[in-house]
Design a protein around this motif. Structure first.
Motif, PDB file in Angstrom:
ATOM      1  N   PHE A   1     108.141  55.123  60.524  1.00 55.15           N
ATOM      2  CA  PHE A   1     109.256  55.990  60.897  1.00 55.15           C
ATOM      3  C   PHE A   1     108.738  57.402  61.125  1.00 55.15           C
ATOM      4  CE2 PHE A   1     112.556  59.086  59.562  1.00 55.15           C
ATOM      5  CZ  PHE A   1     113.528  58.772  60.494  1.00 55.15           C
ATOM      6  N   VAL A   2     109.147  57.993  62.233  1.00 52.58           N
ATOM      7  CA  VAL A   2     108.757  59.369  62.530  1.00 52.58           C
ATOM      8  C   VAL A   2     110.020  60.168  62.835  1.00 52.58           C
ATOM      9  CG1 VAL A   2     107.522  60.873  64.141  1.00 52.58           C
ATOM     10  CG2 VAL A   2     106.478  58.728  63.385  1.00 52.58           C
ATOM     11  N   CYS A   3     110.090  61.357  62.262  1.00 53.35           N
ATOM     12  CA  CYS A   3     111.252  62.210  62.486  1.00 53.35           C
ATOM     13  C   CYS A   3     111.278  62.723  63.927  1.00 53.35           C
ATOM     14  CB  CYS A   3     111.243  63.403  61.531  1.00 53.35           C
ATOM     15  SG  CYS A   3     111.627  62.931  59.845  1.00 53.35           S
ATOM     16  N   GLY A   4     112.323  62.365  64.620  1.00 52.10           N
ATOM     17  CA  GLY A   4     112.493  62.813  65.995  1.00 52.10           C
ATOM     18  C   GLY A   4     113.190  64.164  66.029  1.00 52.10           C
TER      19      GLY A   4
ATOM     20  N   PHE B   1     117.095  49.715  58.972  1.00 54.96           N
ATOM     21  CA  PHE B   1     116.055  48.950  59.655  1.00 54.96           C
ATOM     22  C   PHE B   1     115.035  48.358  58.687  1.00 54.96           C
ATOM     23  CE2 PHE B   1     117.725  51.199  63.240  1.00 54.96           C
ATOM     24  CZ  PHE B   1     117.423  50.422  64.337  1.00 54.96           C
ATOM     25  N   PHE B   2     114.648  49.155  57.719  1.00 58.85           N
ATOM     26  CA  PHE B   2     113.490  48.801  56.902  1.00 58.85           C
ATOM     27  C   PHE B   2     113.831  48.450  55.455  1.00 58.85           C
ATOM     28  CE2 PHE B   2     110.867  51.974  59.648  1.00 58.85           C
ATOM     29  CZ  PHE B   2     110.749  51.025  60.656  1.00 58.85           C
ATOM     30  N   GLY B   3     115.037  48.768  55.008  1.00 58.81           N
ATOM     31  CA  GLY B   3     115.339  48.615  53.587  1.00 58.81           C
ATOM     32  C   GLY B   3     114.948  49.859  52.829  1.00 58.81           C
ATOM     33  N   PRO B   4     114.923  49.789  51.516  1.00 57.04           N
ATOM     34  CA  PRO B   4     114.754  50.992  50.687  1.00 57.04           C
ATOM     35  C   PRO B   4     113.351  51.591  50.697  1.00 57.04           C
ATOM     36  CG  PRO B   4     114.917  49.043  49.310  1.00 57.04           C
ATOM     37  CD  PRO B   4     115.218  48.596  50.701  1.00 57.04           C
ATOM     38  N   SER B   5     112.363  50.871  51.237  1.00 56.34           N
ATOM     39  CA  SER B   5     111.034  51.475  51.343  1.00 56.34           C
ATOM     40  C   SER B   5     110.318  50.865  52.537  1.00 56.34           C
ATOM     41  CB  SER B   5     110.229  51.268  50.053  1.00 56.34           C
ATOM     42  OG  SER B   5     110.066  49.898  49.793  1.00 56.34           O
ATOM     43  N   TYR B   6     109.312  51.588  52.986  1.00 58.01           N
ATOM     44  CA  TYR B   6     108.585  51.118  54.160  1.00 58.01           C
ATOM     45  C   TYR B   6     107.170  51.653  54.138  1.00 58.01           C
ATOM     46  CZ  TYR B   6     110.717  55.544  55.672  1.00 58.01           C
ATOM     47  OH  TYR B   6     111.161  56.846  55.741  1.00 58.01           O
TER      48      TYR B   6
ATOM     49  N   ASP C   1     101.309  44.484  63.605  1.00 61.36           N
ATOM     50  CA  ASP C   1     102.590  44.372  64.292  1.00 61.36           C
ATOM     51  C   ASP C   1     103.451  45.562  63.884  1.00 61.36           C
ATOM     52  OD1 ASP C   1     104.887  43.610  65.526  1.00 61.36           O
ATOM     53  OD2 ASP C   1     105.289  41.892  64.217  1.00 61.36           O
ATOM     54  N   VAL C   2     103.286  46.675  64.605  1.00 66.82           N
ATOM     55  CA  VAL C   2     103.956  47.920  64.229  1.00 66.82           C
ATOM     56  C   VAL C   2     105.360  47.988  64.815  1.00 66.82           C
ATOM     57  CG1 VAL C   2     103.880  50.439  64.394  1.00 66.82           C
ATOM     58  CG2 VAL C   2     101.752  49.149  64.100  1.00 66.82           C
ATOM     59  N   PHE C   3     106.330  48.252  63.963  1.00 66.45           N
ATOM     60  CA  PHE C   3     107.660  48.608  64.457  1.00 66.45           C
ATOM     61  C   PHE C   3     107.803  50.107  64.250  1.00 66.45           C
ATOM     62  CE2 PHE C   3     112.111  49.399  64.743  1.00 66.45           C
ATOM     63  CZ  PHE C   3     112.615  48.426  65.590  1.00 66.45           C
ATOM     64  N   TYR C   4     107.846  50.814  65.370  1.00 69.48           N
ATOM     65  CA  TYR C   4     107.892  52.285  65.340  1.00 69.48           C
ATOM     66  C   TYR C   4     109.326  52.726  65.598  1.00 69.48           C
ATOM     67  CZ  TYR C   4     106.688  57.086  66.951  1.00 69.48           C
ATOM     68  OH  TYR C   4     106.607  58.451  67.152  1.00 69.48           O
ATOM     69  N   LEU C   5     109.898  53.322  64.559  1.00 68.28           N
ATOM     70  CA  LEU C   5     111.286  53.768  64.610  1.00 68.28           C
ATOM     71  C   LEU C   5     111.334  55.296  64.621  1.00 68.28           C
ATOM     72  CD1 LEU C   5     114.396  53.082  64.220  1.00 68.28           C
ATOM     73  CD2 LEU C   5     113.948  53.238  61.750  1.00 68.28           C
ATOM     74  N   GLN C   6     112.137  55.831  65.509  1.00 71.87           N
ATOM     75  CA  GLN C   6     112.291  57.292  65.536  1.00 71.87           C
ATOM     76  C   GLN C   6     113.776  57.620  65.535  1.00 71.87           C
ATOM     77  OE1 GLN C   6     111.442  60.547  68.829  1.00 71.87           O
ATOM     78  NE2 GLN C   6     109.495  59.763  68.088  1.00 71.87           N
TER      79      GLN C   6
END
Length: 456
Positions: free
Chosen positions: A25-28, A214-219, A59-64
């Motif tokens: 996760f990256v802050c947009g 998307f990821f639950g309580p931790s990622y 297998d990266v899921f990149y969420l912004q």
RNA sequence: GGAUAGGUGGCAGAGUGGUUAUGCGUGGGACUGCAGAUCCCAUCUAUUAGGGUUCGAAUCCCUACCUAUCCUCCA
């Protein structure tokens, strides 16, 4: 790979699992305006990180996230007299377009905060029920005293924050350090319904609601600009860990350094921003990427147009070499041909994503190939092309557009005609043709009997 | 005041005890009909300052000075 973790404050092994999705996760941005080169630096870096991890079999899921409701958006919309949602939508489209121009293509999903209101109000409710938050006349606040580890990421002790107080105390808050997670509706502002009153979310809880969905309580990986460490990322940690009871929110915290201009941080409020859209009128996405990736991701970059010019020249050296490799005639082969360039660049990235080290290797590679290029065999040539392909795929700093299209037969015949003129020593006509081709963006280069050409 | 990163040639920016970083710039040369691209050589005799440790320090230690970011807008 080893990476500098902001929380542990040292370089640690990033032990990711190839058999599970890597959740990043990256802050947009807040879509209040066009982004500047500082934003671009951060997003370019995480783009490379995602691309590289994928190339190594993760297998990266990149969420912004996208902050599309916020004080600044509301203020700007009032100035421009357009609805805030229209302003946000317009700037979001601009943002996505800019990212495409920068070759940023690794993000799986852009999550707009306004589409997660149910999740946000749900989190606020849970924090209230567990005593981590409380209601006041103007909203719901997170109770910082309920999370003693607040400040660990940014190295602030919770007590030292008292002396640094520079915000005006809010009468409604139990403790001035408490931060808002739900702002009650004000006249003329957008709002959403909730069990604790109509209103809109605070900034920090938007991100925890999105990542939890998307990821639950931790990622695995949380990234962003270094200026977000405090208070934003501290607040995210406080919110989500208070809810989950877990010992961590993200396993690895990665922060990019700031982009300064004239020794001062580039930011909207200082009015010294250089927007990416402006830069892209004179420089390609690859050139901007090269300029940003030439510095370590954590160091401050002092932006200047000179650095962009330099990167442009450097990028052209690489793309020109690619054209030559593609378009000229192979030779008989070079003895003791040096290989292992990609491995060396991978080694650099394995060591705390050292993109500048990879670029240094790429430049050494360029010197070597350019000095042997006429003798390279087909196989050696293909090897060299693969190296450039890697640099394009992972770093995105080489433009590989040497493939000639079907409409290029005219260029071919002009080049042939010019060579006939040259044989007749009619250099005036030959130079005229060369000039015309150049005007059309076509470079030509005489190499002995043959002439190669490429488009810019 | 507190926290964190730094101070290396004309510029950007590596190197964490002992060999050329690399790129850009500058000068010269090769190649070319001329260009362009490219290569070669050179140049810049670089390590903030002052101490210390060591056979040897850009690198380790101490002191001083300076810069940036954060300390509730921020990528």
């Amino acid at each position: 790979m080893r990476i500098t973790d902001s929380l542990q404050k040292e370089k640690i092994e990033m032990d990711l699992d190839r058999n599970r999705v890597v959740r990043m996760f990256v802050c947009g941005p807040t879509v209040q305006d066009r982004i500047h080169i500082g934003h671009a630096r951060t997003y370019i870096f995480f783009d490379v990180l995602a691309r590289y991890l994928r190339s190594r079999g993760y297998d990266v899921f990149y969420l912004q996230n996208i902050t599309d409701v916020d004080d600044r958006i509301i203020n700007k919309s009032m100035e421009e007299k357009v609805p805030p949602e229209d302003l946000a939508a317009r700037n979001l489209q601009e943002y996505l377009k800019t990212l495409r121009s920068l070759g940023i293509n690794s993000v799986n999903f852009y999550a707009r905060a306004t589409l997660f209101m149910d999740e946000i109000t749900d989190q606020v409710g849970r924090l209230l029920r567990s005593g981590h938050a409380y209601r006041t006349e103007d909203g719901v606040y997170f109770r910082i005293s309920s999370f003693p580890e607040f400040g660990r990421l940014s190295g602030q002790s919770i007590d030292s924050l008292i002396s640094g107080a520079r915000i005006s105390p809010n009468e409604n808050k139990e403790d001035y350090r408490d931060f808002v997670i739900w702002k009650l509706r004000k006249e003329g502002e957008p709002y959403w319904g909730s069990p604790f009153g109509d209103g809109r979310p605070g900034w920090h809880i938007e991100d925890t609601s999105i990542t939890e969905s998307f990821f639950g309580p931790s990622y695995d990986i949380h990234g962003g600009g270094a200026d977000l460490q405090f208070p934003h990322h501290e607040a995210e940690i406080a919110i989500e860990r208070s809810i989950s009871g877990r010992s961590y929110l993200a396993r690895f915290w990665i922060h990019t350094g700031m982009v300064n201009i004239k020794n001062e941080k580039m930011s909207k409020s200082l009015g010294n921003s250089v927007t990416v859209a402006d830069i892209l009128t004179s420089f390609s996405g690859s050139e901007v990427r090269l300029a940003m990736l030439k510095s370590g991701y954590r160091s401050t970059i002092d932006f200047s147009f000179e650095m962009l010019e330099e990167a442009k020249i450097n990028a052209r050296r690489l793309s020109t070499m690619y054209m030559k490799l593609k378009n000229s005639v192979p030779g008989k082969g070079v003895d003791n041909f040096r290989t292992g360039w990609i491995e060396r660049m991978q080694d650099s990235l394995e060591d705390d994503m050292d993109t500048r080290g990879a670029i240094t290797t790429l430049n050494e590679f360029a010197s070597y190939i350019n000095s042997t290029i006429d003798d390279l065999s087909i196989e050696q040539r293909n090897h060299a092309i693969a190296v450039l392909q890697w640099a394009s795929d992972i770093l995105g700093i080489v433009d590989l557009n040497a493939d000639k299209g079907s409409s290029d037969s005219l260029i071919e015949s002009m080049v042939d005609l010019r060579n006939q003129m040259r044989k007749k020593k009619d250099f005036h006509s030959a130079d005229l043709i060369r000039e015309k081709l150049r005007e059309g963006g076509v470079y030509i280069e005489d190499r002995g009997d043959s002439t190669i050409w490429w488009k810019e």
